[in-house]
Design an enzyme around this catalytic site. Structure first.
Site, PDB file in Angstrom:
ATOM      1  N   ALA A  72       0.702  -1.113   0.027  1.00  0.00           N
ATOM      2  CA  ALA A  72       0.005   0.000   0.071  1.00  0.00           C
ATOM      3  C   ALA A  72       1.007   1.140  -0.015  1.00  0.00           C
ATOM      4  O   ALA A  72       1.775   1.296   0.553  1.00  0.00           O
ATOM      5  CB  ALA A  72      -0.950  -0.148   1.239  1.00  0.00           C
ATOM      6  N   VAL A  73       0.476   2.270  -0.668  1.00  0.00           N
ATOM      7  CA  VAL A  73       1.136   3.474  -0.876  1.00  0.00           C
ATOM      8  C   VAL A  73       0.081   4.394  -0.466  1.00  0.00           C
ATOM      9  O   VAL A  73      -0.940   4.527  -0.839  1.00  0.00           O
ATOM     10  CB  VAL A  73       1.668   3.662  -2.242  1.00  0.00           C
ATOM     11  CG1 VAL A  73       2.314   5.099  -2.525  1.00  0.00           C
ATOM     12  CG2 VAL A  73       2.670   2.522  -2.587  1.00  0.00           C
ATOM     13  N   GLU A 104      -4.036 -12.545  -2.858  1.00  0.00           N
ATOM     14  CA  GLU A 104      -5.243 -12.348  -2.861  1.00  0.00           C
ATOM     15  C   GLU A 104      -5.663 -10.749  -3.066  1.00  0.00           C
ATOM     16  O   GLU A 104      -5.438  -9.951  -2.322  1.00  0.00           O
ATOM     17  CB  GLU A 104      -6.357 -12.812  -1.982  1.00  0.00           C
ATOM     18  CG  GLU A 104      -6.475 -14.227  -2.210  1.00  0.00           C
ATOM     19  CD  GLU A 104      -6.326 -15.306  -0.791  1.00  0.00           C
ATOM     20  OE1 GLU A 104      -6.290 -14.365   0.249  1.00  0.00           O
ATOM     21  OE2 GLU A 104      -6.291 -16.461  -0.899  1.00  0.00           O
ATOM     22  N   ASN A 109     -10.915  -3.928  -6.751  1.00  0.00           N
ATOM     23  CA  ASN A 109      -9.700  -2.946  -6.590  1.00  0.00           C
ATOM     24  C   ASN A 109      -8.906  -2.947  -7.832  1.00  0.00           C
ATOM     25  O   ASN A 109      -7.881  -3.836  -8.178  1.00  0.00           O
ATOM     26  CB  ASN A 109      -8.885  -3.696  -5.489  1.00  0.00           C
ATOM     27  CG  ASN A 109      -7.743  -2.672  -5.183  1.00  0.00           C
ATOM     28  OD1 ASN A 109      -7.485  -1.729  -5.771  1.00  0.00           O
ATOM     29  ND2 ASN A 109      -7.098  -2.784  -3.920  1.00  0.00           N
ATOM     30  N   TYR A 116      -0.580  -5.425  -9.875  1.00  0.00           N
ATOM     31  CA  TYR A 116       0.003  -6.562  -9.847  1.00  0.00           C
ATOM     32  C   TYR A 116       0.272  -7.216 -11.409  1.00  0.00           C
ATOM     33  O   TYR A 116       1.291  -8.186 -11.655  1.00  0.00           O
ATOM     34  CB  TYR A 116      -0.750  -7.543  -8.956  1.00  0.00           C
ATOM     35  CG  TYR A 116      -0.677  -7.274  -7.553  1.00  0.00           C
ATOM     36  CD1 TYR A 116       0.629  -7.402  -7.139  1.00  0.00           C
ATOM     37  CD2 TYR A 116      -1.794  -7.027  -6.906  1.00  0.00           C
ATOM     38  CE1 TYR A 116       0.503  -6.743  -5.593  1.00  0.00           C
ATOM     39  CE2 TYR A 116      -1.613  -6.393  -5.690  1.00  0.00           C
ATOM     40  CZ  TYR A 116      -0.482  -6.669  -4.810  1.00  0.00           C
ATOM     41  OH  TYR A 116      -0.344  -6.314  -3.573  1.00  0.00           O
TER      42      TYR A 116
END
Ligand SMILES: CC(C)(COP(=O)(O)OP(=O)(O)OC[C@H]1O[C@@H](n2cnc3c(N)ncnc32)[C@H](O)[C@@H]1OP(=O)(O)O)[C@@H](O)C(=O)NCCC(=O)NCCS
Length: 152
Positions: A72-73, A104, A109, A116
Protein backbone atom coordinates in the site's frame (compact mmCIF):
# COMPACT_ATOMS: atom_id res chain seq x y z
CA UNK A 1 12.26 2.13 -10.10
CA UNK A 2 14.54 -0.41 -8.46
CA UNK A 3 14.21 -1.56 -4.89
CA UNK A 4 16.56 1.26 -3.87
CA UNK A 5 15.28 3.34 -0.94
CA UNK A 6 13.32 0.43 0.51
CA UNK A 7 14.18 -0.61 4.07
CA UNK A 8 13.08 -3.12 6.68
CA UNK A 9 10.43 -1.68 9.01
CA UNK A 10 10.97 -1.87 12.76
CA UNK A 11 8.76 -1.02 15.71
CA UNK A 12 9.98 2.57 15.55
CA UNK A 13 7.69 2.87 12.49
CA UNK A 14 4.68 1.31 14.26
CA UNK A 15 2.51 4.40 14.54
CA UNK A 16 3.32 5.61 11.01
CA UNK A 17 2.49 2.17 9.66
CA UNK A 18 -0.83 2.01 11.51
CA UNK A 19 -1.84 5.44 10.21
CA UNK A 20 -0.70 4.81 6.64
CA UNK A 21 -2.53 1.52 6.28
CA UNK A 22 -5.71 2.94 7.87
CA UNK A 23 -5.64 5.82 5.36
CA UNK A 24 -4.86 3.57 2.39
CA UNK A 25 -7.23 0.71 3.20
CA UNK A 26 -10.13 2.25 5.11
CA UNK A 27 -12.51 -0.49 6.26
CA UNK A 28 -10.08 -3.23 5.20
CA UNK A 29 -7.29 -1.87 7.44
CA UNK A 30 -5.63 -4.12 9.99
CA UNK A 31 -6.13 -3.41 13.67
CA UNK A 32 -3.08 -2.15 15.63
CA UNK A 33 -2.83 -5.63 17.17
CA UNK A 34 -2.66 -7.23 13.72
CA UNK A 35 0.06 -4.76 12.71
CA UNK A 36 2.04 -5.65 15.85
CA UNK A 37 1.98 -9.35 14.94
CA UNK A 38 3.77 -8.63 11.66
CA UNK A 39 6.89 -7.19 13.31
CA UNK A 40 7.94 -10.48 14.90
CA UNK A 41 6.46 -13.07 12.58
CA UNK A 42 8.90 -15.89 11.66
CA UNK A 43 9.25 -15.80 7.87
CA UNK A 44 7.61 -12.39 7.75
CA UNK A 45 8.93 -9.60 5.54
CA UNK A 46 7.87 -6.05 6.36
CA UNK A 47 9.32 -3.30 4.19
CA UNK A 48 8.83 0.44 3.97
CA UNK A 49 9.71 3.29 1.65
CA UNK A 50 9.92 7.03 2.29
CA UNK A 51 10.78 9.14 5.31
CA UNK A 52 8.19 9.83 6.59
CA UNK A 53 6.67 6.53 5.56
CA UNK A 54 4.95 6.67 2.15
CA UNK A 55 4.40 2.99 1.46
CA UNK A 56 4.89 -0.50 2.82
CA UNK A 57 4.81 -4.14 1.84
CA UNK A 58 4.03 -7.17 3.97
CA UNK A 59 4.61 -10.79 2.99
CA UNK A 60 5.16 -14.20 4.51
CA UNK A 61 7.60 -16.78 3.24
CA UNK A 62 6.05 -20.15 4.03
CA UNK A 63 8.05 -23.20 2.94
CA UNK A 64 8.99 -22.33 -0.64
CA UNK A 65 6.12 -19.92 -1.29
CA UNK A 66 5.87 -16.17 -0.98
CA UNK A 67 2.46 -15.05 0.31
CA UNK A 68 2.12 -11.37 -0.49
CA UNK A 69 -0.37 -9.94 1.99
CA UNK A 70 -0.30 -6.30 1.09
CA UNK A 71 1.42 -3.47 -0.67
CA UNK A 72 0.00 0.00 0.00
CA UNK A 73 1.13 3.51 -0.84
CA UNK A 74 -0.17 6.77 0.59
CA UNK A 75 -2.72 8.30 -1.82
CA UNK A 76 -0.71 11.44 -2.62
CA UNK A 77 2.42 9.41 -3.44
CA UNK A 78 0.91 7.00 -5.97
CA UNK A 79 2.01 6.48 -9.59
CA UNK A 80 5.61 7.34 -8.75
CA UNK A 81 6.88 3.78 -8.76
CA UNK A 82 6.96 3.33 -4.98
CA UNK A 83 4.86 0.16 -4.97
CA UNK A 84 6.97 -1.26 -7.79
CA UNK A 85 10.11 -0.53 -5.74
CA UNK A 86 8.62 -2.30 -2.72
CA UNK A 87 7.71 -5.28 -4.92
CA UNK A 88 11.24 -5.44 -6.37
CA UNK A 89 12.75 -5.40 -2.88
CA UNK A 90 10.29 -8.04 -1.68
CA UNK A 91 11.24 -10.44 -4.47
CA UNK A 92 14.94 -9.77 -3.81
CA UNK A 93 14.47 -10.83 -0.18
CA UNK A 94 12.53 -13.93 -1.23
CA UNK A 95 15.18 -14.98 -3.73
CA UNK A 96 16.59 -18.39 -2.93
CA UNK A 97 13.82 -19.03 -0.38
CA UNK A 98 10.59 -18.99 -2.41
CA UNK A 99 9.93 -20.23 -5.94
CA UNK A 100 6.29 -19.20 -6.39
CA UNK A 101 4.11 -16.38 -5.13
CA UNK A 102 0.44 -16.10 -4.19
CA UNK A 103 -1.79 -13.19 -3.30
CA UNK A 104 -5.46 -12.28 -3.01
CA UNK A 105 -6.93 -8.98 -4.05
CA UNK A 106 -10.45 -7.58 -3.99
CA UNK A 107 -12.20 -8.10 -7.32
CA UNK A 108 -13.31 -4.45 -7.28
CA UNK A 109 -9.74 -3.15 -6.71
CA UNK A 110 -8.95 -2.29 -10.34
CA UNK A 111 -5.78 -0.33 -9.46
CA UNK A 112 -4.23 -3.22 -7.54
CA UNK A 113 -5.20 -5.78 -10.20
CA UNK A 114 -3.53 -3.59 -12.86
CA UNK A 115 -0.52 -3.07 -10.61
CA UNK A 116 0.06 -6.77 -9.93
CA UNK A 117 -0.72 -7.67 -13.53
CA UNK A 118 1.90 -5.18 -14.74
CA UNK A 119 4.50 -7.01 -12.64
CA UNK A 120 3.77 -10.46 -14.04
CA UNK A 121 1.20 -11.81 -11.58
CA UNK A 122 -1.54 -13.89 -13.24
CA UNK A 123 -5.16 -14.15 -12.16
CA UNK A 124 -5.68 -17.88 -11.60
CA UNK A 125 -8.85 -18.17 -9.52
CA UNK A 126 -11.46 -16.55 -7.32
CA UNK A 127 -12.82 -16.90 -3.81
CA UNK A 128 -16.48 -15.92 -3.91
CA UNK A 129 -17.65 -13.50 -1.18
CA UNK A 130 -14.22 -13.69 0.51
CA UNK A 131 -14.40 -10.23 2.07
CA UNK A 132 -16.72 -9.19 4.87
CA UNK A 133 -18.76 -6.93 2.56
CA UNK A 134 -19.38 -9.82 0.16
CA UNK A 135 -16.79 -8.82 -2.43
CA UNK A 136 -15.00 -11.68 -4.20
CA UNK A 137 -11.24 -12.19 -3.95
CA UNK A 138 -9.18 -12.71 -7.09
CA UNK A 139 -6.34 -15.18 -6.53
CA UNK A 140 -3.11 -14.25 -8.31
CA UNK A 141 0.02 -16.32 -8.78
CA UNK A 142 3.54 -15.72 -9.99
CA UNK A 143 5.52 -18.83 -10.87
CA UNK A 144 8.38 -18.79 -11.32
CA UNK A 145 8.66 -15.85 -8.98
CA UNK A 146 11.30 -13.90 -10.83
CA UNK A 147 9.88 -13.06 -14.22
CA UNK A 148 11.03 -9.82 -15.77
CA UNK A 149 8.95 -7.10 -14.14
CA UNK A 150 7.90 -5.35 -17.32
CA UNK A 151 4.78 -6.65 -19.02
CA UNK A 152 3.97 -3.36 -20.61
C1 LIG B 1 -2.05 -0.55 -5.81
C2 LIG B 1 -1.06 0.46 -5.25
C3 LIG B 1 -0.22 -0.24 -4.18
C4 LIG B 1 -0.12 0.95 -6.39
O1 LIG B 1 0.86 1.80 -5.82
P1 LIG B 1 1.67 2.87 -6.71
O2 LIG B 1 2.87 3.29 -5.93
O3 LIG B 1 0.76 3.91 -7.18
O4 LIG B 1 2.12 1.97 -7.94
P2 LIG B 1 3.35 2.26 -8.94
O5 LIG B 1 3.49 3.74 -9.13
O6 LIG B 1 4.55 1.51 -8.48
O7 LIG B 1 2.77 1.63 -10.27
C5 LIG B 1 3.44 0.58 -10.99
C6 LIG B 1 2.55 0.20 -12.16
O8 LIG B 1 1.34 -0.43 -11.68
C7 LIG B 1 0.24 -0.06 -12.54
N1 LIG B 1 -0.70 0.76 -11.77
C8 LIG B 1 -0.54 1.30 -10.56
N2 LIG B 1 -1.64 1.98 -10.17
C9 LIG B 1 -2.52 1.87 -11.19
C10 LIG B 1 -3.83 2.36 -11.39
N3 LIG B 1 -4.46 3.12 -10.47
N4 LIG B 1 -4.45 2.06 -12.56
C11 LIG B 1 -3.84 1.31 -13.49
N5 LIG B 1 -2.58 0.82 -13.36
C12 LIG B 1 -1.93 1.08 -12.22
C13 LIG B 1 0.86 0.75 -13.69
O9 LIG B 1 1.26 -0.19 -14.69
C14 LIG B 1 2.07 1.35 -13.01
O10 LIG B 1 3.07 1.75 -13.91
P3 LIG B 1 3.01 3.23 -14.59
O11 LIG B 1 2.69 4.24 -13.51
O12 LIG B 1 4.38 3.38 -15.16
O13 LIG B 1 1.91 3.13 -15.61
C15 LIG B 1 -1.78 1.72 -4.69
O14 LIG B 1 -2.76 2.14 -5.61
C16 LIG B 1 -2.43 1.51 -3.32
O15 LIG B 1 -1.78 1.68 -2.29
N6 LIG B 1 -3.72 1.15 -3.29
C17 LIG B 1 -4.42 0.99 -2.00
C18 LIG B 1 -3.93 -0.25 -1.28
C19 LIG B 1 -4.23 -1.48 -2.09
O16 LIG B 1 -5.30 -1.65 -2.62
N7 LIG B 1 -3.21 -2.39 -2.13
C20 LIG B 1 -3.32 -3.64 -2.82
C21 LIG B 1 -4.12 -4.59 -2.03
S1 LIG B 1 -3.28 -6.15 -1.90
Amino acid sequence: MSGEGVYALSRTHRQELIELQEAALGGEAWTPGMVDEEFDRPGGVLLGVGEPLQGFACAWIVLDELHLLLIAVEATSRRRGLARALHTALLARARGRASAGWLEVRADNAAARCFYGSLGWEEVGARPRYYTDGCDAVVMRMAPLYQPAAKR
